[in-house]
Design a protein around this motif. Sequence first.
Motif, short mmCIF file in Angstrom:
data_model
loop_
_atom_site.label_atom_id
_atom_site.label_comp_id
_atom_site.label_asym_id
_atom_site.label_seq_id
_atom_site.Cartn_x
_atom_site.Cartn_y
_atom_site.Cartn_z
N THR A 128 0.63 -0.99 0.14
CA THR A 128 -0.10 0.26 -0.27
C THR A 128 0.96 1.64 -0.15
N LEU A 129 2.33 1.07 0.09
CA LEU A 129 3.19 2.30 0.38
C LEU A 129 3.13 3.62 -1.04
N LEU A 130 3.08 3.10 -2.44
CA LEU A 130 3.03 3.66 -2.91
C LEU A 130 1.53 4.85 -3.06
N ASP A 131 0.39 4.00 -3.19
CA ASP A 131 -1.48 4.53 -2.91
C ASP A 131 -0.99 4.82 -1.52
N ASP A 132 -0.13 4.88 -0.93
CA ASP A 132 0.16 5.75 0.80
C ASP A 132 0.28 7.33 0.39
N PHE A 133 1.00 6.92 -0.85
CA PHE A 133 1.61 8.71 -0.99
C PHE A 133 1.41 9.37 -1.47
N ASN A 134 0.91 8.42 -2.45
CA ASN A 134 0.17 8.80 -3.83
C ASN A 134 -1.08 10.21 -2.78
N SER A 135 -1.77 9.28 -2.11
CA SER A 135 -3.27 10.44 -1.98
C SER A 135 -2.50 11.17 -0.20
N LEU A 136 -1.82 10.71 0.70
CA LEU A 136 -1.71 11.72 1.09
C LEU A 136 -0.96 12.78 0.71
N MET A 137 -0.08 12.77 -0.37
CA MET A 137 0.54 13.93 -0.95
C MET A 137 -0.59 14.77 -1.45
N ALA A 138 -1.39 13.73 -2.82
CA ALA A 138 -2.58 14.79 -2.55
C ALA A 138 -3.39 15.36 -1.97
N LYS A 139 -3.74 15.08 -0.94
CA LYS A 139 -5.01 14.76 0.93
C LYS A 139 -3.94 16.62 0.95
N HIS A 140 -2.85 16.42 1.64
CA HIS A 140 -2.18 17.76 2.15
C HIS A 140 -1.88 18.98 1.12
N LYS A 141 -1.24 18.37 -0.58
CA LYS A 141 -0.66 19.22 -1.66
C LYS A 141 0.45 19.75 -1.14
N VAL A 142 1.57 18.19 -0.74
CA VAL A 142 2.22 18.22 -0.42
C VAL A 142 3.56 17.82 -1.83
N ALA A 143 3.71 18.28 -2.60
CA ALA A 143 5.29 17.44 -3.27
C ALA A 143 5.83 16.90 -3.24
N PRO A 144 5.68 15.74 -4.19
CA PRO A 144 7.06 14.76 -3.06
C PRO A 144 8.85 15.47 -3.78
N GLU A 145 9.21 16.25 -3.77
CA GLU A 145 9.77 16.53 -3.95
C GLU A 145 10.46 17.24 -2.69
N TYR A 146 9.31 17.60 -1.68
CA TYR A 146 9.36 18.26 -0.19
C TYR A 146 9.89 16.42 0.54
N ILE A 147 9.79 15.97 0.81
CA ILE A 147 9.67 14.31 1.34
C ILE A 147 11.26 13.99 1.26
N THR A 148 11.71 13.12 1.64
CA THR A 148 12.66 12.16 2.43
C THR A 148 11.82 11.16 2.61
N ALA A 149 12.59 9.63 2.31
CA ALA A 149 11.95 8.30 3.05
C ALA A 149 13.60 8.24 3.38
N GLU A 150 13.52 7.99 4.94
CA GLU A 150 14.28 7.63 5.32
C GLU A 150 14.25 5.84 5.79
N VAL A 151 14.78 5.00 5.13
CA VAL A 151 15.12 3.04 5.09
C VAL A 151 15.97 2.51 5.95
N LEU A 152 15.74 1.49 6.43
CA LEU A 152 17.28 1.07 6.83
C LEU A 152 18.09 0.17 5.40
N GLU A 153 19.19 0.09 5.73
CA GLU A 153 19.74 -0.57 4.33
C GLU A 153 19.36 -2.44 4.56
N SER A 154 19.01 -3.12 5.82
CA SER A 154 17.63 -4.18 6.38
C SER A 154 16.67 -4.46 5.05
N VAL A 155 16.05 -3.17 4.51
CA VAL A 155 15.31 -3.14 4.20
C VAL A 155 15.30 -3.57 2.70
N PHE A 156 16.72 -3.93 1.99
CA PHE A 156 16.75 -3.96 0.92
C PHE A 156 17.55 -5.47 0.50
N LEU A 157 18.04 -6.12 1.99
CA LEU A 157 19.36 -7.14 2.48
C LEU A 157 17.25 -9.02 1.87
#
Length: 287
Positions: A128-157
């Motif tokens: 659901t992550l991409l849908d969550d980003f898309n719908s909440l960015m639309a809801k608050h009118k915040v563009a993606p270039e104003y957002i950083t997603a922090e992830v731990l390296e373990s998510v790639f492992l």
Amino acid sequence: RSKEDGKDRWSYFTKDMKTASDEEARTEQELRLALRRDEFFLVFQPQVNIQTQQITGIEALVRWQHPTRGVLAPGAFLPVVDKTNLATPLGQVVLDKALAAARKWHDLQLDFGRIAVNLSSSHLTSGTLLDDFNSLMAKHKVAPEYITAEVLESVFLDNERSNNSEVLEELHNLGVHIELDDFGTGYASLSHVADLPINGLKIDKSFTEQILSDRKKEIVVSHLINLARSLNINIVCEGVETEQQLDRLQMMGNFAVQGYLIARPMPFEAMSDWLTSTQSDLAFNLT
Ligand code: C2E
Ligand code: MG
Ligand code: MG
Ligand code: MG
């Protein structure tokens, strides 16, 4: 006699196990209720450019206003969240509140760089992550270039069983910045990092802590900063607590710092006041 001891130890062991899982089950119930009652809130910590002091980002950190235990830090409840199916709903609440804050700073014409949110591995895997980003960015009118997603390296492992890398790639393609959190505590090497869809690295505070006392750590951090620059990867150095650390880091290059020395994590109103006063200082200096 030794048999007796063994039996005792076993009964203690099972008793402890039971207590731990009882407590977890209770916490899980409380967490479900907390989501319904909206007991989670965010505190905010600024990241600034080490040379200019200008704001580059604000990290949103979750807190739980527990009905009887007071304000709880993530260490007290995220381990339980991660064992349940609550990580995605909590992640949605955090993103909603973080983007609401970004919208208010936009409206107040306060520059915040980018709002940084910490993503859990389960939320990434949930589908659901991409849908969550898309719908909440639309809801608050915040563009993606104003957002950083922090992830731990373990998510790639765990790539064999999950498509986390593809999800992050898509998020990256939307224009959301991706940063690798706690860099240096796991196994990711810079050559590995160069292949990942990321914009930045957050050097873990365990390194920052040691740059003054451990010459080898200092050399590693200094080279990391130069390598990252060559690879066009941003750096945020975490956990800067003293002037001495800041001075040493300042000699290493141009990047961002975050830590108690600059500011502690604070509620929305205090963060807004901090932005207002630092930015009016700047405006004052320019006139
Ligand atoms: P993190 O993302 O690495 O966040 C940095 C942690 O270091 C924060 O702890 C922050 O309060 C603390 N910190 C900042 N500056 C300093 C400093 O100068 N010295 C020291 N000693 N500590 C400093 P916090 O808020 O307790 O968060 C702990 C971890 O919980 C975070 O580590 C992150 O992994 C996780 N977390 C926090 N909020 C969220 C969230 O909304 N969602 C998810 N999934 N994880 C979160
Ligand atoms: Mg973080
Ligand atoms: Mg970190
Ligand atoms: Mg951490």
